[in-house]
Design a protein around this motif. Structure first.
Motif, mmCIF file in Angstrom:
data_model
loop_
_atom_site.group_PDB
_atom_site.id
_atom_site.type_symbol
_atom_site.label_atom_id
_atom_site.label_comp_id
_atom_site.label_asym_id
_atom_site.label_seq_id
_atom_site.Cartn_x
_atom_site.Cartn_y
_atom_site.Cartn_z
ATOM 1 N N ARG A 145 -15.495 39.896 40.500
ATOM 2 C CA ARG A 145 -14.235 40.793 39.703
ATOM 3 C C ARG A 145 -13.720 39.934 40.383
ATOM 4 O O ARG A 145 -12.257 39.545 40.379
ATOM 5 N N VAL A 146 -13.544 39.964 42.020
ATOM 6 C CA VAL A 146 -12.485 39.383 42.915
ATOM 7 C C VAL A 146 -11.670 38.068 42.543
ATOM 8 O O VAL A 146 -10.246 37.489 42.044
ATOM 9 N N LEU A 147 -12.558 36.802 42.031
ATOM 10 C CA LEU A 147 -12.081 36.146 41.139
ATOM 11 C C LEU A 147 -11.534 35.800 39.838
ATOM 12 O O LEU A 147 -9.831 35.026 40.211
ATOM 13 N N ARG A 148 -12.269 37.058 39.352
ATOM 14 C CA ARG A 148 -11.661 36.961 37.314
ATOM 15 C C ARG A 148 -10.587 37.727 37.843
ATOM 16 O O ARG A 148 -9.100 37.457 36.744
ATOM 17 N N ARG A 149 -10.056 38.561 38.249
ATOM 18 C CA ARG A 149 -9.467 39.659 38.449
ATOM 19 C C ARG A 149 -8.487 39.863 39.562
ATOM 20 O O ARG A 149 -6.512 40.250 39.361
ATOM 21 N N GLU A 150 -8.284 38.666 40.229
ATOM 22 C CA GLU A 150 -7.298 38.880 41.815
ATOM 23 C C GLU A 150 -7.077 37.428 42.384
ATOM 24 O O GLU A 150 -5.932 37.010 42.255
ATOM 25 N N TRP A 151 -7.932 36.808 42.649
ATOM 26 C CA TRP A 151 -7.585 35.576 43.169
ATOM 27 C C TRP A 151 -7.879 34.549 42.002
ATOM 28 O O TRP A 151 -6.050 33.546 42.064
ATOM 29 N N LEU A 152 -7.686 34.254 40.653
ATOM 30 C CA LEU A 152 -7.865 33.210 40.645
ATOM 31 C C LEU A 152 -5.989 33.381 39.751
ATOM 32 O O LEU A 152 -5.398 32.430 39.115
ATOM 33 N N PRO A 153 -6.127 34.673 38.872
ATOM 34 C CA PRO A 153 -4.632 34.851 37.941
ATOM 35 C C PRO A 153 -3.658 35.062 38.879
ATOM 36 O O PRO A 153 -2.771 34.605 38.623
ATOM 37 N N ALA A 154 -3.690 35.139 41.044
ATOM 38 C CA ALA A 154 -2.352 34.974 41.532
ATOM 39 C C ALA A 154 -2.139 33.611 42.063
ATOM 40 O O ALA A 154 -1.300 33.241 41.639
ATOM 41 N N VAL A 155 -3.330 32.574 41.641
ATOM 42 C CA VAL A 155 -3.080 31.079 41.717
ATOM 43 C C VAL A 155 -1.863 30.759 40.465
ATOM 44 O O VAL A 155 -1.098 29.989 40.755
ATOM 45 N N THR A 156 -2.999 31.537 39.195
ATOM 46 C CA THR A 156 -2.064 30.617 38.222
ATOM 47 C C THR A 156 -1.204 31.144 38.247
ATOM 48 O O THR A 156 0.034 30.390 37.619
ATOM 49 N N GLN A 157 -0.645 32.627 38.263
ATOM 50 C CA GLN A 157 1.092 32.507 38.928
ATOM 51 C C GLN A 157 1.773 32.326 39.132
ATOM 52 O O GLN A 157 2.612 31.435 39.127
ATOM 53 N N GLY A 158 1.275 32.165 40.837
ATOM 54 C CA GLY A 158 2.530 31.484 41.507
ATOM 55 C C GLY A 158 2.140 29.646 41.223
ATOM 56 O O GLY A 158 3.607 29.883 40.783
ATOM 57 N N ALA A 159 1.581 29.800 40.137
ATOM 58 C CA ALA A 159 1.567 27.728 39.992
ATOM 59 C C ALA A 159 2.553 27.691 38.652
ATOM 60 O O ALA A 159 3.026 26.607 38.842
ATOM 61 N N ARG A 160 2.521 29.059 37.607
ATOM 62 C CA ARG A 160 4.031 28.688 35.859
ATOM 63 C C ARG A 160 5.028 28.720 36.826
ATOM 64 O O ARG A 160 6.093 27.804 36.764
ATOM 65 N N GLY A 161 5.319 29.030 38.475
ATOM 66 C CA GLY A 161 6.118 29.260 39.258
ATOM 67 C C GLY A 161 7.347 27.976 39.304
ATOM 68 O O GLY A 161 8.188 27.582 39.305
ATOM 69 N N THR A 162 6.074 26.989 39.703
ATOM 70 C CA THR A 162 7.000 25.903 39.302
ATOM 71 C C THR A 162 6.328 24.529 39.019
ATOM 72 O O THR A 162 5.917 23.065 38.512
ATOM 73 N N GLY A 163 5.837 24.582 37.430
ATOM 74 C CA GLY A 163 6.304 23.705 36.388
ATOM 75 C C GLY A 163 4.166 24.014 35.825
ATOM 76 O O GLY A 163 4.239 23.521 34.650
ATOM 77 N N TRP A 164 3.169 23.651 36.860
ATOM 78 C CA TRP A 164 2.066 23.941 36.156
ATOM 79 C C TRP A 164 1.600 24.962 36.036
ATOM 80 O O TRP A 164 1.594 26.363 36.365
#
Length: 532
Positions: free
Chosen positions: A235-254
């Protein structure tokens, strides 16, 4: 829908880990890619020299080793943090969340190796001080050291660099180390299992490259996929950790998303439904293995068809964001792993095997590639073009149990020479195996084999076995001498997978019990049933 993604401009001012850094630090703390404009990847001796230089340059870095390869190369491990030394005792005494970072398990997939060296340099430069308030890092940049030394420009020819060549997928035994986490046939996997037992990291991050479907992402990832993974970790990985990393990376173009491939005729899956399919759930894969050890596992897969330099950059970014999330949620990570370790699974059903769960539809970013000639060899590499196409399709990213069995109170292993390899491997995994002064009970469960078969084709030197049958309760007039594997221990999920006869990744599946199965109608390992 077709749209263009932002072009990632790697300028000298922004590229803190590239040539600008190389001008500010000693040559010993620059990587081979940086010295060759990303035409070449680091050799084993260069990686060792780099981590030794980092160890000398910073009191926060403590260098040790955690195993030796088939050809005798020591596997370096940098213990990074505010700890007294590199020993497991010092790391455990810190009370901090421990993260293991691994590169180069497949030695043609080299950007993890380079990104982890750059991370160590940034530690020397005191750029990650806040991380070490909450974390201790275990950094292993070159796990498949033997495969790394077989560098050839013809390896992975369609991958976009390094144009000077890269290593090979297997180790010197010809084994895929990312299929060896349960059977432990390689010295590398045995060293890793011992290190995981001794240091007991809460998080495992494994860095790879993917060359499958032409998609639009720069990097894809996956949590542990086995359905027996502790639910809170999933749950933590799918709902919190990995979505947060994904959203942050999108802000820099990845662009990041869950690892997947779309089936096609080229890969022999023309009849499969079009969808976004993850990979295998079995713990022979490292991050799935981490899940069955009650630990967080994160697989990183940089896209083969972006340039080598971009792959290093996006891997750096993914690691940095993953570590920052771990820093800010360090206590939550420890609570989840500690709760999983305490959980009593006896009498509960667990999965023996699994089937994909179909969900969605979701929007997947599909991509395109163009050919570019390798200037060294002349063969055609593929390069991602800066256009992505949105496509709605079902998503198959999780697994459910296909068949289950209840967890016993303990397994009983006959004390016979044919069982020695099983006992040795259990102990390598860190499993507690007890010697009994007296039989625990006269009532046991025996697995009666209805039928068994082996695969027509060998895989990793094995023809994998399947067994059909059922457990039956019986009373023994005579109890043979046995060793006990109690199931009230933290590694119960892993033990269940290794010892159950119908498990799809257990010792029976890997032929370790063939001599006792082929000529008999009962499985050689007994069980003591759990109390109702």
């Amino acid at each position: 829908m077709i749209r263009r993604t932002p072009i990632l401009v790697l300028t000298l001012a922004a590229n803190l880990a590239g040539c600008a850094t190389a001008a500010r630090v000693p040559r010993a703390l620059t990587t081979r890619p940086e010295r060759t404009e990303y035409r070449e990847t680091s050799r084993y001796d260069e990686v060792v020299a780099f981590v030794e230089a980092a160890d000398r340059a910073s009191p926060l870095i403590h260098l040790t080793t955690f195993g030796r390869t088939n050809e005798g190369r020591d596997l370096p491990l940098a213990v990074v943090g505010r700890v007294a030394d590199a020993t497991p005792a010092a790391v455990r005494a810190s009370g901090k969340t421990v993260v293991y970072l691994q590169g180069n398990i497949h030695a043609g997939e080299v950007e993890g190796k380079e990104a982890l060296q750059i991370l160590l340099r940034e530690i020397v430069q005191r750029r990650h001080g806040a991380l070490l308030d909450s974390l201790v890092l275990l950094v292993a940049p070159i796990y498949n050291a033997d495969g790394n030394e077989r560098i050839d420009p013809q390896n992975r020819p369609r991958q976009h660099g390094p144009i000077g060549g890269m290593g090979v997928r297997p180790n010197a035994q010809g084994l895929d180390l990312n299929r060896d986490h349960t059977k432990l046939e390689s010295p590398e996997a045995r060293g890793l299992a011992r290190m995981l037992t001794e240091y007991d990291p809460h998080v495992v991050i494994d860095l790879h490259t993917t060359n499958g479907t032409y998609h639009g992402y720069h990097l894809t990832y996956a949590p542990p996929l086995h359905p027996n993974t502790p639910p809170e970790i999933d749950r933590v990985l799918r709902r919190e950790w990995l979505p947060a990393v994904t959203q942050g990376a999108r802000g820099t173009g990845w662009l990041l998303y869950y690892y997947g491939n779309v089936p096609s005729a080229e890969d022999g899956n023309a009849e499969a439904e079009r969808g976004w399919y993850t990979f295998d759930h079995r713990p022979r894969f490292g991050t799935n293995y981490a899940g069955l050890r009650n630990r967080f596992g994160i697989l990183s897969e940089a896209y083969s068809y972006i340039t080598f330099e971009e792959r290093v950059r996006v891997t750096q970014d993914f690691v940095a964001r993953s570590l920052e999330w771990a820093r800010t949620h360090a206590a939550e990570i420890r609570r989840a792993t500690e709760a999983a370790d305490r959980e009593d699974l006896r009498g509960r059903p667990l999965a023996l095997n699994a089937r994909l769960r179909r969900e969605g539809p979701v929007t997947i970013l599909m991509g395109e590639v163009r050919e570019e000639a390798n200037p060294v060899t002349g063969h055609m590499m593929l390069r991602r073009v800066d256009t992505v196409r949105e496509e709605r399709m079902p998503e198959l990213q999780s697994f459910d149990a296909a068949e289950t069995e209840r967890v016993p109170a303990m397994y009983l292993l006959p004390m016979v020479p044919a069982m020695d390899s099983v006992v040795a491997r259990l102990q390598m995994h860190g499993v507690r195996v007890d010697t009994l002064a007296a039989p625990p009970t006269e009532v046991v469960e025996i697995f009666r084999i209805d039928s068994t078969s082996v695969a027509e084709r060998a895989f990793q030197g094995h023809r994998e076995r399947r067994i059909w049958g059922r457990w039956a309760t019986t009373t023994l007039d005579f109890m043979p001498q046995v060793l006990a594997v109690p199931m009230d221990q933290p590694l119960a999920r892993l033990i269940f997978t290794l010892l159950e006869p119908r498990s799809d990744d257990g010792f029976a599946a890997w032929n370790l019990l063939d001599s006792q199965i082929e000529n008999g109608r009962t499985y050689p390992i007994l069980r003591v049933p759990a109390s109702p």
